[in-house]
Design an enzyme around this catalytic site. Structure first.
Site, PDB file in Angstrom:
ATOM      1  N   HIS A 460       0.825  -1.214   0.000  1.00 47.67           N
ATOM      2  CA  HIS A 460       0.000   0.000   0.000  1.00 47.67           C
ATOM      3  C   HIS A 460       0.859   1.265   0.000  1.00 47.67           C
ATOM      4  O   HIS A 460       0.620   2.202   0.766  1.00 47.67           O
ATOM      5  CB  HIS A 460      -0.952   0.025   1.194  1.00 47.67           C
ATOM      6  CG  HIS A 460      -1.882  -1.133   1.272  1.00 47.67           C
ATOM      7  ND1 HIS A 460      -3.048  -1.106   2.007  1.00 47.67           N
ATOM      8  CD2 HIS A 460      -1.846  -2.374   0.720  1.00 47.67           C
ATOM      9  CE1 HIS A 460      -3.665  -2.269   1.900  1.00 47.67           C
ATOM     10  NE2 HIS A 460      -2.945  -3.057   1.122  1.00 47.67           N
ATOM     11  N   ARG A 522      -7.608   3.428  -1.525  1.00 48.32           N
ATOM     12  CA  ARG A 522      -6.881   2.380  -0.798  1.00 48.32           C
ATOM     13  C   ARG A 522      -5.418   2.318  -1.222  1.00 48.32           C
ATOM     14  O   ARG A 522      -4.516   2.463  -0.412  1.00 48.32           O
ATOM     15  CB  ARG A 522      -7.541   1.016  -1.012  1.00 48.32           C
ATOM     16  CG  ARG A 522      -6.839  -0.147  -0.291  1.00 48.32           C
ATOM     17  CD  ARG A 522      -7.613  -1.435  -0.492  1.00 48.32           C
ATOM     18  NE  ARG A 522      -6.963  -2.570   0.160  1.00 48.32           N
ATOM     19  CZ  ARG A 522      -6.084  -3.362  -0.435  1.00 48.32           C
ATOM     20  NH1 ARG A 522      -5.727  -3.143  -1.699  1.00 48.32           N
ATOM     21  NH2 ARG A 522      -5.538  -4.368   0.220  1.00 48.32           N
ATOM     22  N   GLY A 541      -8.426  -2.896  -4.877  1.00 49.00           N
ATOM     23  CA  GLY A 541      -9.294  -3.210  -3.759  1.00 49.00           C
ATOM     24  C   GLY A 541      -8.627  -4.222  -2.842  1.00 49.00           C
ATOM     25  O   GLY A 541      -7.486  -4.639  -3.074  1.00 49.00           O
ATOM     26  N   GLU A 547     -11.052  -0.998  -8.926  1.00 45.22           N
ATOM     27  CA  GLU A 547     -11.881   0.034  -9.540  1.00 45.22           C
ATOM     28  C   GLU A 547     -11.082   1.011 -10.383  1.00 45.22           C
ATOM     29  O   GLU A 547      -9.878   1.212 -10.185  1.00 45.22           O
ATOM     30  CB  GLU A 547     -12.650   0.792  -8.465  1.00 45.22           C
ATOM     31  CG  GLU A 547     -11.789   1.439  -7.388  1.00 45.22           C
ATOM     32  CD  GLU A 547     -12.617   1.907  -6.193  1.00 45.22           C
ATOM     33  OE1 GLU A 547     -12.815   3.138  -6.072  1.00 45.22           O
ATOM     34  OE2 GLU A 547     -13.072   1.056  -5.405  1.00 45.22           O
ATOM     35  N   TYR A 557     -13.730   9.018  -2.388  1.00 48.36           N
ATOM     36  CA  TYR A 557     -14.041   7.772  -3.094  1.00 48.36           C
ATOM     37  C   TYR A 557     -14.304   6.596  -2.148  1.00 48.36           C
ATOM     38  O   TYR A 557     -14.397   5.467  -2.599  1.00 48.36           O
ATOM     39  CB  TYR A 557     -12.945   7.492  -4.123  1.00 48.36           C
ATOM     40  CG  TYR A 557     -13.028   8.517  -5.230  1.00 48.36           C
ATOM     41  CD1 TYR A 557     -13.756   8.275  -6.374  1.00 48.36           C
ATOM     42  CD2 TYR A 557     -12.460   9.778  -5.070  1.00 48.36           C
ATOM     43  CE1 TYR A 557     -13.901   9.241  -7.358  1.00 48.36           C
ATOM     44  CE2 TYR A 557     -12.601  10.757  -6.035  1.00 48.36           C
ATOM     45  CZ  TYR A 557     -13.327  10.480  -7.188  1.00 48.36           C
ATOM     46  OH  TYR A 557     -13.503  11.451  -8.145  1.00 48.36           O
TER      47      TYR A 557
END
Length: 665
Positions: A460, A522, A541, A547, A557
């Site tokens: 991430h 994310r 995701g 997405e 979002y």
């Protein structure tokens, strides 16, 4: 004569400046909000930012832009008991609003609400508990909202901003075909570890109690390789860096000595200039068929779980032979079908021929072109930027200082070029950051650090850069495995950031004084602009949906409350994605736009999506090249693709990757 609106504004001003007696303070009724970080859904200009409502100066105000639904939030810094909230309205008040609390700034609980707001001072007594306090405004008295002061009174908790240390050595205690038992050493913390979070290759799996040092992860697939790690979390919500990763291969569920049968009746369905579509009858197996692999000249050119596929990127007017085999859940393969012959036609498809540019032993991540066709790409794990001259010659342009890996997805990530500078986004020992290096005769020179503080973790980390048509630099960041970062406008994590080329904040950003351009993301991996100057974004995701979003300045979002269109997506302020896929079909990375067609590279899905704006996605190269990391437009209007195979351990030069050129019509 003064207008009715003017008279109302004067009356509201008089009410705002009138002191209303507050109830007697309790002994533990401390002003918790003074000088605490405040954020809002919008700020009308730099003189009316959210922090003006927490400074105890009634001459300064927060003022929103005009819209019914707005909010202003305060981070108290710790889980606190809230006894009283005082709202001192300015000229413009809320007719309808709610006061809410939250432990992490994501999920909110109403503590007070009214539909009869009329300005002045509102002294609201209730008992609440949380770290964040928000006023959610749903109907203005006139047009927008203005607060002179937003006071929160109560009993403070222990302010804890220090994250725990990483958990001790993670190991596999036992495993079966469908489960694995993990154990780890305790993490240290200045207060106490509240819980541990288990992840599988960047995907959240579960939370376990802080006194647990082992856990059984179930519902795994047989004959599958998994990589797990653990983070520690304290009561204040601070999350540690990750533990080491452990890899486990689950065994087959049953002894399977029988291969699948050969796919039958394999035929050519359709032929074009650069593609051949094949179909076949299903194989049978004593357990189950998992997939089908397509080969040409002993090289695998595709894989699919269905009974048909299209092999693209072929050369026009060329004879080809294909064979297909079935693979079962234990990894056993059938024999090949008889050769299937096809000849491509003359011309070129919308997605044309693929040719290999070069091989690499590291992970090619960011990719950028100069106007003359010279290419530069980032090696994620070495920290080098590689130059490919117009004649195809490769050389090292230089090494970016202070790049570190995370034993996951951190390292040297996005690169862009502007006005003689190479811009790069990379992981450092403490954060993710934006830097630039002067480009002199094809080599990296002077180094400048422009922006620091984006959160880092094993996964991430975000990383994509894009120069906008406005000359600004747009940065894709991840939430650093702290979902609440995505909703916190004082954090750089889980955002699209907009930055001046010198690293300063653009004056026309949607939140004055902040780099934030959009939030509630994310792990953003793809950025691209269309012909109208609109920004499109692709993000990973967790376990349900990936997405693609059309980005609105200041837009929210939804992550972590909302993943794609799943989860708690009912908040009307959340913006919905334009396209979603199951994570097994995408895990999107690079994004490029050519002639208003989006091209999206997919990692786990091992494919390239072609998505005309306003149209439906098409799939190309499914399983042909493995994981696709980056797709980038060339100065000639074609595409380069980079693969990302062997990219999970951050060890330099242990990958097998390629860069390909894709002709476009």
């Amino acid at each position: 004569m003064a207008s009715p609106l003017r008279r109302l504004l004067v009356l509201a001003s008089a009410l705002a400046l009138t002191t209303v007696a507050a109830p007697p303070a309790q002994a533990d009724d401390v002003l918790l909000s003074l000088a605490r970080p405040a954020t809002a859904s919008s700020e009308s200009n730099a003189r009316h930012v959210a922090t003006k409502a927490t400074d105890l100066d009634r001459r300064t105000t927060w003022r929103s832009e005009g819209a019914d639904r707005q909010w202003i939030s305060i981070d108290l810094g710790s889980m606190s008991t809230i006894n009283r909230v005082v709202l001192r309205w300015g000229f413009l008040c809320a007719r309808s609003y709610s006061v809410q609390t939250s432990p992490e700034g994501v999920y909110w609980r109403d503590m007070y609400s009214t539909e009869k707001g009329d300005g002045g001072d509102d002294n609201l007594e209730f008992t609440g508990f949380g770290r964040w306090v928000r006023v959610s405004l749903t109907k203005p008295c006139f047009h927008d909202y203005e607060l002179r002061e937003f006071e929160v009174h109560g009993t403070p908790g222990v302010v804890d901003t220090a994250p725990p240390g990483a958990p001790g050595t993670l190991s596999v205690k036992a495993f079966t075909a469908t489960s694995v038992n993990l154990q780890w050493g305790p993490a240290s913390d200045n207060v106490a570890v509240a819980s541990y979070e288990i992840y599988q290759s960047g995907q959240f799996v579960k939370t376990v109690a802080g006194d647990a040092l082992s856990n059984n992860v179930t519902r795994l697939n047989p004959n599958t390789t998994y990589s797990f790690y653990v983070n520690a979390k304290d009561a204040a919500g601070n999350i540690s860096q990750a533990s080491n990763s452990v890899t486990v291969a689950t065994p087959v569920a049953v002894v399977d000595n029988e291969p699948p049968t050969v796919p039958y009746n394999a035929i050519v369905q359709k032929v074009s200039a650069n593609s051949v579509s094949l179909a076949w009858g299903a194989s049978s197996d004593n357990v189950a068929v998992a997939s089908y692999a397509v080969f040409s000249n002993n090289v695998q050119v595709g894989t699919t779980t269905g009974q048909q596929t299209t092999i693209a990127g072929l050369k026009q007017q060329t004879d080809y032979e294909f064979t297909v085999k079935a693979i079962d859940t234990s990894g056993k393969s059938s024999a090949f079908t008889a050769p299937i012959k096809a000849s491509t036609r003359k011309g070129q498809d919308a997605v044309g021929e693929v040719t290999k540019i070069t091989d690499d032993t590291d992970v090619p991540w960011g990719l950028e072109f100069l106007r003359d066709g010279t290419a530069f790409y980032a090696q994620r794990d070495t920290g080098d930027i590689i130059r490919i001259a117009k004649d195809g010659t490769k050389s090292v342009a230089g090494r970016v200082p202070n790049v570190v890996s995370t034993d996951g997805e951190g390292g040297l990530l996005g690169v862009e070029h502007k006005d003689g500078w190479i811009y790069a986004y990379h992981t450092s020992p403490t954060d993710n950051r934006l830097v630039r290096m002067k480009l002199v005769d094809g080599k990296l020179g002077e180094h400048q650090v422009l922006l620091t503080g984006a959160p880092r973790n094993k996964f991430h980390n975000g990383g994509r850069l894009r120069i906008g048509p406005d000359g600004k630099i747009y940065i894709a960041t991840g939430d650093g495995q702290v979902g609440a970062n995505a909703q916190d406008l004082n954090s750089l994590g889980g955002k699209v950031l907009r930055v001046n080329p010198d690293g300063s904040v653009p004056r026309d950003n949607p939140f004055p004084g902040k780099y934030v351009y959009s939030y509630g993301h994310r792990n953003v991996q793809g950025l691209a602009f269309d012909s109208r100057g609109r920004l499109w974004e692709a993000e990973l995701g967790n376990s349900v949906m990936d997405e693609v979003n059309l980005i609105k300045p200041g837009g929210n979002y939804g992550w972590p409350a909302c993943e794609g269109t799943s989860g708690e997506c009912g908040d009307p302020t959340f913006l919905q994605p334009r396209h979603t896929w199951p994570v097994s079909q995408a895990s999107p990375s690079g994004l490029a736009i050519v002639d208003d067609v989006l091209y999206l590279a997919a990692l786990r899905g091992q494919r390239l999506y072609r998505i005309p704006i306003g149209g439906e996605p098409q799939v190309f190269f499914e399983g042909a090249y493995g994981r696709l990391r980056t797709v980038e437009k060339t100065p000639q209007g074609d595409l380069w693709l980079t693969t990302s195979n062997g990219d999970k351990d951050s060890i330099p030069n242990n990958s097998t990757t390629q860069i390909y050129k894709l002709d476009l019509k």
